[in-house]
Design a protein around this motif. Structure first.
Motif, PDB file in Angstrom:
ATOM      1  N   LEU A  77       0.829  -1.208   0.000  1.00 43.61           N
ATOM      2  CA  LEU A  77       0.000   0.000   0.000  1.00 43.61           C
ATOM      3  C   LEU A  77       0.863   1.258   0.000  1.00 43.61           C
ATOM      4  O   LEU A  77       0.600   2.201  -0.753  1.00 43.61           O
ATOM      5  CB  LEU A  77      -0.933   0.001   1.213  1.00 43.61           C
ATOM      6  CG  LEU A  77      -2.163  -0.887   1.089  1.00 43.61           C
ATOM      7  CD1 LEU A  77      -2.781  -1.125   2.447  1.00 43.61           C
ATOM      8  CD2 LEU A  77      -3.168  -0.264   0.145  1.00 43.61           C
ATOM      9  N   ASP A  78       1.903   1.265   0.844  1.00 44.96           N
ATOM     10  CA  ASP A  78       2.801   2.425   0.897  1.00 44.96           C
ATOM     11  C   ASP A  78       3.488   2.652  -0.440  1.00 44.96           C
ATOM     12  O   ASP A  78       3.601   3.787  -0.912  1.00 44.96           O
ATOM     13  CB  ASP A  78       3.851   2.239   1.991  1.00 44.96           C
ATOM     14  CG  ASP A  78       3.296   2.478   3.382  1.00 44.96           C
ATOM     15  OD1 ASP A  78       2.301   3.216   3.499  1.00 44.96           O
ATOM     16  OD2 ASP A  78       3.856   1.922   4.344  1.00 44.96           O
ATOM     17  N   LYS A  79       3.939   1.571  -1.043  1.00 46.33           N
ATOM     18  CA  LYS A  79       4.655   1.691  -2.314  1.00 46.33           C
ATOM     19  C   LYS A  79       3.724   2.185  -3.422  1.00 46.33           C
ATOM     20  O   LYS A  79       4.101   3.045  -4.219  1.00 46.33           O
ATOM     21  CB  LYS A  79       5.273   0.346  -2.689  1.00 46.33           C
ATOM     22  CG  LYS A  79       6.296   0.458  -3.784  1.00 46.33           C
ATOM     23  CD  LYS A  79       7.345  -0.611  -3.671  1.00 46.33           C
ATOM     24  CE  LYS A  79       8.498  -0.254  -4.571  1.00 46.33           C
ATOM     25  NZ  LYS A  79       9.646  -1.108  -4.370  1.00 46.33           N
ATOM     26  N   GLY A  84       2.116   6.842  -6.824  1.00 45.89           N
ATOM     27  CA  GLY A  84       0.979   7.539  -7.410  1.00 45.89           C
ATOM     28  C   GLY A  84      -0.055   6.624  -8.043  1.00 45.89           C
ATOM     29  O   GLY A  84      -0.927   7.089  -8.768  1.00 45.89           O
ATOM     30  N   VAL A  85       0.051   5.322  -7.792  1.00 48.21           N
ATOM     31  CA  VAL A  85      -0.914   4.382  -8.356  1.00 48.21           C
ATOM     32  C   VAL A  85      -2.260   4.557  -7.667  1.00 48.21           C
ATOM     33  O   VAL A  85      -3.310   4.537  -8.305  1.00 48.21           O
ATOM     34  CB  VAL A  85      -0.412   2.931  -8.237  1.00 48.21           C
ATOM     35  CG1 VAL A  85      -1.443   1.945  -8.732  1.00 48.21           C
ATOM     36  CG2 VAL A  85       0.883   2.764  -9.017  1.00 48.21           C
ATOM     37  N   ILE A  86      -2.232   4.723  -6.343  1.00 46.31           N
ATOM     38  CA  ILE A  86      -3.440   5.045  -5.593  1.00 46.31           C
ATOM     39  C   ILE A  86      -3.160   6.313  -4.788  1.00 46.31           C
ATOM     40  O   ILE A  86      -1.996   6.652  -4.532  1.00 46.31           O
ATOM     41  CB  ILE A  86      -3.894   3.896  -4.662  1.00 46.31           C
ATOM     42  CG1 ILE A  86      -2.840   3.588  -3.609  1.00 46.31           C
ATOM     43  CG2 ILE A  86      -4.277   2.666  -5.448  1.00 46.31           C
ATOM     44  CD1 ILE A  86      -3.286   2.586  -2.557  1.00 46.31           C
ATOM     45  N   HIS A  87      -4.208   7.000  -4.385  1.00 48.03           N
ATOM     46  CA  HIS A  87      -4.046   8.235  -3.616  1.00 48.03           C
ATOM     47  C   HIS A  87      -3.550   7.906  -2.206  1.00 48.03           C
ATOM     48  O   HIS A  87      -3.892   6.848  -1.662  1.00 48.03           O
ATOM     49  CB  HIS A  87      -5.386   8.974  -3.559  1.00 48.03           C
ATOM     50  CG  HIS A  87      -5.271  10.381  -3.100  1.00 48.03           C
ATOM     51  ND1 HIS A  87      -5.284  10.727  -1.771  1.00 48.03           N
ATOM     52  CD2 HIS A  87      -5.119  11.533  -3.788  1.00 48.03           C
ATOM     53  CE1 HIS A  87      -5.148  12.039  -1.656  1.00 48.03           C
ATOM     54  NE2 HIS A  87      -5.054  12.559  -2.877  1.00 48.03           N
ATOM     55  N   LYS A  88      -2.774   8.801  -1.633  1.00 49.06           N
ATOM     56  CA  LYS A  88      -2.201   8.548  -0.304  1.00 49.06           C
ATOM     57  C   LYS A  88      -3.281   8.391   0.758  1.00 49.06           C
ATOM     58  O   LYS A  88      -3.131   7.607   1.693  1.00 49.06           O
ATOM     59  CB  LYS A  88      -1.214   9.647   0.086  1.00 49.06           C
ATOM     60  CG  LYS A  88      -1.818  11.017   0.221  1.00 49.06           C
ATOM     61  CD  LYS A  88      -0.790  12.046   0.665  1.00 49.06           C
ATOM     62  CE  LYS A  88      -1.491  13.379   0.862  1.00 49.06           C
ATOM     63  NZ  LYS A  88      -0.665  14.320   1.593  1.00 49.06           N
ATOM     64  N   ASN A  89      -4.403   9.109   0.613  1.00 51.14           N
ATOM     65  CA  ASN A  89      -5.488   8.971   1.593  1.00 51.14           C
ATOM     66  C   ASN A  89      -6.175   7.617   1.463  1.00 51.14           C
ATOM     67  O   ASN A  89      -6.581   7.028   2.461  1.00 51.14           O
ATOM     68  CB  ASN A  89      -6.513  10.090   1.434  1.00 51.14           C
ATOM     69  CG  ASN A  89      -5.972  11.438   1.841  1.00 51.14           C
ATOM     70  OD1 ASN A  89      -4.863  11.530   2.362  1.00 51.14           O
ATOM     71  ND2 ASN A  89      -6.724  12.492   1.595  1.00 51.14           N
ATOM     72  N   GLN A  90      -6.292   7.127   0.239  1.00 55.85           N
ATOM     73  CA  GLN A  90      -6.887   5.805   0.048  1.00 55.85           C
ATOM     74  C   GLN A  90      -5.990   4.746   0.673  1.00 55.85           C
ATOM     75  O   GLN A  90      -6.472   3.811   1.318  1.00 55.85           O
ATOM     76  CB  GLN A  90      -7.084   5.508  -1.439  1.00 55.85           C
ATOM     77  CG  GLN A  90      -7.794   4.186  -1.669  1.00 55.85           C
ATOM     78  CD  GLN A  90      -7.858   3.788  -3.127  1.00 55.85           C
ATOM     79  OE1 GLN A  90      -6.923   4.012  -3.876  1.00 55.85           O
ATOM     80  NE2 GLN A  90      -8.954   3.181  -3.513  1.00 55.85           N
ATOM     81  N   ALA A  91      -4.679   4.905   0.506  1.00 48.83           N
ATOM     82  CA  ALA A  91      -3.738   3.964   1.120  1.00 48.83           C
ATOM     83  C   ALA A  91      -3.872   4.017   2.642  1.00 48.83           C
ATOM     84  O   ALA A  91      -3.897   2.978   3.309  1.00 48.83           O
ATOM     85  CB  ALA A  91      -2.314   4.303   0.699  1.00 48.83           C
ATOM     86  N   ALA A  92      -3.973   5.215   3.193  1.00 43.42           N
ATOM     87  CA  ALA A  92      -4.101   5.375   4.640  1.00 43.42           C
ATOM     88  C   ALA A  92      -5.388   4.726   5.143  1.00 43.42           C
ATOM     89  O   ALA A  92      -5.384   4.050   6.187  1.00 43.42           O
ATOM     90  CB  ALA A  92      -4.067   6.850   5.015  1.00 43.42           C
ATOM     91  N   ASN A  93      -6.484   4.908   4.417  1.00 43.59           N
ATOM     92  CA  ASN A  93      -7.766   4.310   4.826  1.00 43.59           C
ATOM     93  C   ASN A  93      -7.694   2.789   4.799  1.00 43.59           C
ATOM     94  O   ASN A  93      -8.177   2.114   5.707  1.00 43.59           O
ATOM     95  CB  ASN A  93      -8.906   4.797   3.930  1.00 43.59           C
ATOM     96  CG  ASN A  93      -9.302   6.211   4.231  1.00 43.59           C
ATOM     97  OD1 ASN A  93      -9.070   6.709   5.331  1.00 43.59           O
ATOM     98  ND2 ASN A  93      -9.908   6.875   3.254  1.00 43.59           N
TER      99      ASN A  93
END
Length: 108
Positions: A77-79, A84-93
Motif C-alpha cells: 500500500l505504501d509503495k 501515485g498508483v493510488i491516492h495517499k489517503n486511500q492507502a491510509a484508509n
C-alpha cells in the motif's frame, strides 16, 4: 427529421481504433500512457491479492500468518501510494482498516 428521429452523425460509424494520433509527440505520449496504465493495473492487481491474502489469513484465525501478510500488504500500500498508483489517503484508509482487523485478531 424522420419518424425515427434525427439521422446519426457520420462519425458515429467510425470505429474508435481509427482515431490514431498523427502528431509524433502525441503518438509517443499515447505509448507512455499505455505503458503506465498497464504498470498501474499490475500494481493494483498485486495490491488486491496481498490484501485478500491478509483477509484470508485473518478469517482462518491464524494470527502469525495474518501479521506476516499484514506487513506485506502495508508495504504494498505504501509503495503504491508513493508511486501515485493510488491516492495517499486511500492507502491510509486501507491500512487503517486492515490494521484494525489485525488488532481485533490479536485481542482474541
Amino acid at each position: 427529421m424522420g419518424a425515427l428521429g434525427p439521422a446519426p452523425h457520420p462519425i458515429d460509424f467510425i470505429p474508435e481504433a481509427s482515431f490514431v494520433a498523427n502528431i509524433k509527440s502525441q503518438i509517443k505520449r499515447n505509448k507512455q500512457n499505455e505503458k503506465a496504465r498497464l504498470r498501474n493495473k499490475a500494481v493494483k492487481s498485486e495490491l488486491k491479492t496481498e490484501i485478500r491474502k491478509f483477509r484470508e489469513a485473518a478469517e482462518s484465525g491464524d494470527a502469525d500468518a495474518a501479521n506476516t501478510q499484514l506487513r506485506i500488504a502495508l508495504r504494498k500500500l505504501d509503495k503504491a501510494a508513493s508511486k501515485g498508483v493510488i491516492h495517499k489517503n486511500q492507502a491510509a484508509n486501507r491500512k487503517s482498516a486492515i490494521a484494525k482487523r489485525a488488532a481485533a485478531l490479536q485481542a482474541k
